[in-house]
Design an enzyme around this catalytic site. Structure first.
Site, PDB file in Angstrom:
ATOM      1  N   SER A 160      79.040  80.200  86.983  1.00 32.88           N
ATOM      2  CA  SER A 160      80.224  81.041  87.652  1.00 32.88           C
ATOM      3  C   SER A 160      80.649  80.054  88.465  1.00 32.88           C
ATOM      4  O   SER A 160      81.175  78.976  88.187  1.00 32.88           O
ATOM      5  CB  SER A 160      79.527  82.319  88.170  1.00 32.88           C
ATOM      6  OG  SER A 160      80.764  82.907  88.116  1.00 32.88           O
ATOM      7  N   ASP A 165      79.653  79.606  81.974  1.00 31.93           N
ATOM      8  CA  ASP A 165      80.824  80.736  82.197  1.00 31.93           C
ATOM      9  C   ASP A 165      81.492  80.333  83.400  1.00 31.93           C
ATOM     10  O   ASP A 165      81.300  81.472  84.265  1.00 31.93           O
ATOM     11  CB  ASP A 165      80.288  82.054  81.960  1.00 31.93           C
ATOM     12  CG  ASP A 165      81.514  82.836  81.413  1.00 31.93           C
ATOM     13  OD1 ASP A 165      82.296  82.408  80.569  1.00 31.93           O
ATOM     14  OD2 ASP A 165      81.536  84.026  81.743  1.00 31.93           O
ATOM     15  N   ARG A 196      88.504  72.601  90.029  1.00 32.91           N
ATOM     16  CA  ARG A 196      87.620  73.231  88.768  1.00 32.91           C
ATOM     17  C   ARG A 196      86.678  72.255  88.218  1.00 32.91           C
ATOM     18  O   ARG A 196      87.089  70.891  88.297  1.00 32.91           O
ATOM     19  CB  ARG A 196      88.484  73.889  87.922  1.00 32.91           C
ATOM     20  CG  ARG A 196      89.080  73.244  86.982  1.00 32.91           C
ATOM     21  CD  ARG A 196      90.026  74.285  86.022  1.00 32.91           C
ATOM     22  NE  ARG A 196      90.472  73.514  84.957  1.00 32.91           N
ATOM     23  CZ  ARG A 196      91.182  74.043  84.086  1.00 32.91           C
ATOM     24  NH1 ARG A 196      91.730  75.279  83.988  1.00 32.91           N
ATOM     25  NH2 ARG A 196      91.758  73.271  82.981  1.00 32.91           N
ATOM     26  N   ASP A 208      83.627  64.855  85.390  1.00 33.88           N
ATOM     27  CA  ASP A 208      82.749  64.918  86.672  1.00 33.88           C
ATOM     28  C   ASP A 208      81.447  64.344  86.253  1.00 33.88           C
ATOM     29  O   ASP A 208      80.630  64.291  87.103  1.00 33.88           O
ATOM     30  CB  ASP A 208      82.718  66.317  86.736  1.00 33.88           C
ATOM     31  CG  ASP A 208      83.984  67.130  87.571  1.00 33.88           C
ATOM     32  OD1 ASP A 208      84.759  66.123  88.097  1.00 33.88           O
ATOM     33  OD2 ASP A 208      84.007  68.353  87.698  1.00 33.88           O
ATOM     34  N   HIS A 241      79.340  87.976  81.108  1.00 35.26           N
ATOM     35  CA  HIS A 241      79.412  86.840  81.988  1.00 35.26           C
ATOM     36  C   HIS A 241      77.896  86.101  82.122  1.00 35.26           C
ATOM     37  O   HIS A 241      77.724  84.982  81.862  1.00 35.26           O
ATOM     38  CB  HIS A 241      79.883  87.311  83.393  1.00 35.26           C
ATOM     39  CG  HIS A 241      80.135  86.125  84.120  1.00 35.26           C
ATOM     40  ND1 HIS A 241      80.834  85.038  84.097  1.00 35.26           N
ATOM     41  CD2 HIS A 241      79.754  86.101  85.600  1.00 35.26           C
ATOM     42  CE1 HIS A 241      80.886  84.178  85.100  1.00 35.26           C
ATOM     43  NE2 HIS A 241      80.352  84.949  86.234  1.00 35.26           N
TER      44      HIS A 241
END
Length: 328
Positions: A180, A204, A216, A221, A266
């Site tokens: 998350s 997720d 984000r 990355d 989630h």
């Protein structure tokens, strides 16, 4: 000095939290939770706690780096940045791969995701597992936590740079896993290291306030970046769009069998990942578009979802169907 820190924080906040018109998929008030089936009502337009953020910006080592190995699977050792003596007398071994786990919002060291992933990883592989506890920020309001995630992520990157310098542990044997909000956190850690870590897995990644957020998680990355999407619906807690090298959409990525709540959808991301570490049994089928993902009509090549393979490489959109209960 205080004025300088405040100005830095204001500039940092302005670039981290997008304007509300960027959040076209979310109403002002949403229900969210990363660690409790009792959903919290979040005002996405509230002002962040600048006092807390200023202190976190000034004192970035409020976070803890908790080392687990097969020699100490239940009682962690705390590692500290720039404490070379402490690292050398710990159970950290540079010749082993290093797996970092970052929890989500409203969580701490003892949250279920940390325990389940640490156990699954150590049962499967002889590695260093470092749980990053960032509870001071994670237990703040959602908007405050979103605002502070990039700075906390960069500090994690600096901690891993320290481990590399102090022990020779190669970035090419590091796997960063985030759930998350933690997914965006480890993305920023990888970015701090110039995308040199071998693998990043986003479980997720959080959606609200992240759709058009430049901080984000993204494919650059790490050497290989993978995302598992499980709650990407219109009011879901996760990002529903592809953001990585390989994006997996179990059961379409919107809702999961056996789940009745958004929280269940989630957290299924980390449950599926934990299962994949143990059994390596999830086979995604490549899709040419998100429409194929939604309609379950994908006919491309097969690529495994999850697992702990540090050398894993791949790209594309993938759909797979799972069961209702572990191991799914």
């Amino acid at each position: 000095m205080k004025t300088l820190l405040y100005l830095c924080l204001v500039g940092f906040t302005a670039t981290t939290v997008p304007l509300k018109h960027d959040e076209v998929n979310y109403p002002r008030f949403v229900k969210l939770s990363d660690n409790d089936d009792v959903m919290q009502t979040v005002d996405l337009e509230e002002q962040p706690d600048t006092t807390l953020l200023e202190d976190i910006y000034r004192n970035p080592d409020n976070n803890r780096y908790l080392l687990y190995t097969r020699d100490n699977p239940l009682a962690p050792q705390t590692l500290q940045i720039n404490n070379t003596f402490g690292v050398f007398f710990s159970k950290f071994h540079a010749w082993k791969p290093t797996v970092v786990i970052a929890h989500g919002w409203l969580s701490d060291q003892n949250t279920e995701v940390n325990i389940a992933l640490t156990d699954a990883i150590l049962r499967k592989s002889n590695v260093n597992v470092i749980v990053m506890e960032w509870r001071r920020l994670a237990l703040s309001s959602y908007v405050t936590a979103v605002t502070g995630v990039p700075a906390v992520g960069r500090r994690l990157g600096q901690f891993l740079e320290f481990l590399h310098r102090a022990t020779g542990a190669p970035f090419e044997s590091m796997h960063l896993i985030g759930y998350s909000l933690g997914a965006h956190l480890v993305g920023n850690a990888g970015r701090e290291l110039g995308g040199r870590v071998a693998r990043i897995t986003g479980l997720d990644p959080a959606g609200p306030l992240w759709n058009l957020n430049s901080n984000r998680l993204r494919s650059s990355d790490g050497i290989y970046v993978e995302v598992i999407h499980t709650d990407g619906g219109v009011l879901g807690q996760g990002i529903g769009s592809a953001i990585a090298d390989a994006d997996f959409f179990p059961n379409g990525g919107v809702s999961q069998p056996g789940c009745l709540t958004s929280f269940c959808h989630h957290k299924r991301a980390w449950e599926l990942f934990a299962s994949s570490v143990t059994y390596d049994h999830f086979l995604g089928r490549e899709c040419s578009s998100m429409l194929q993902v939604s309609l379950n009509i994908c006919h491309g090549k097969i690529f495994k979802m999850g697992n702990g393979d540090i050398r894993k490489r791949g790209s594309g959109l993938y759909r797979l169907n799972t069961g209702r209960r572990y191991p799914f």
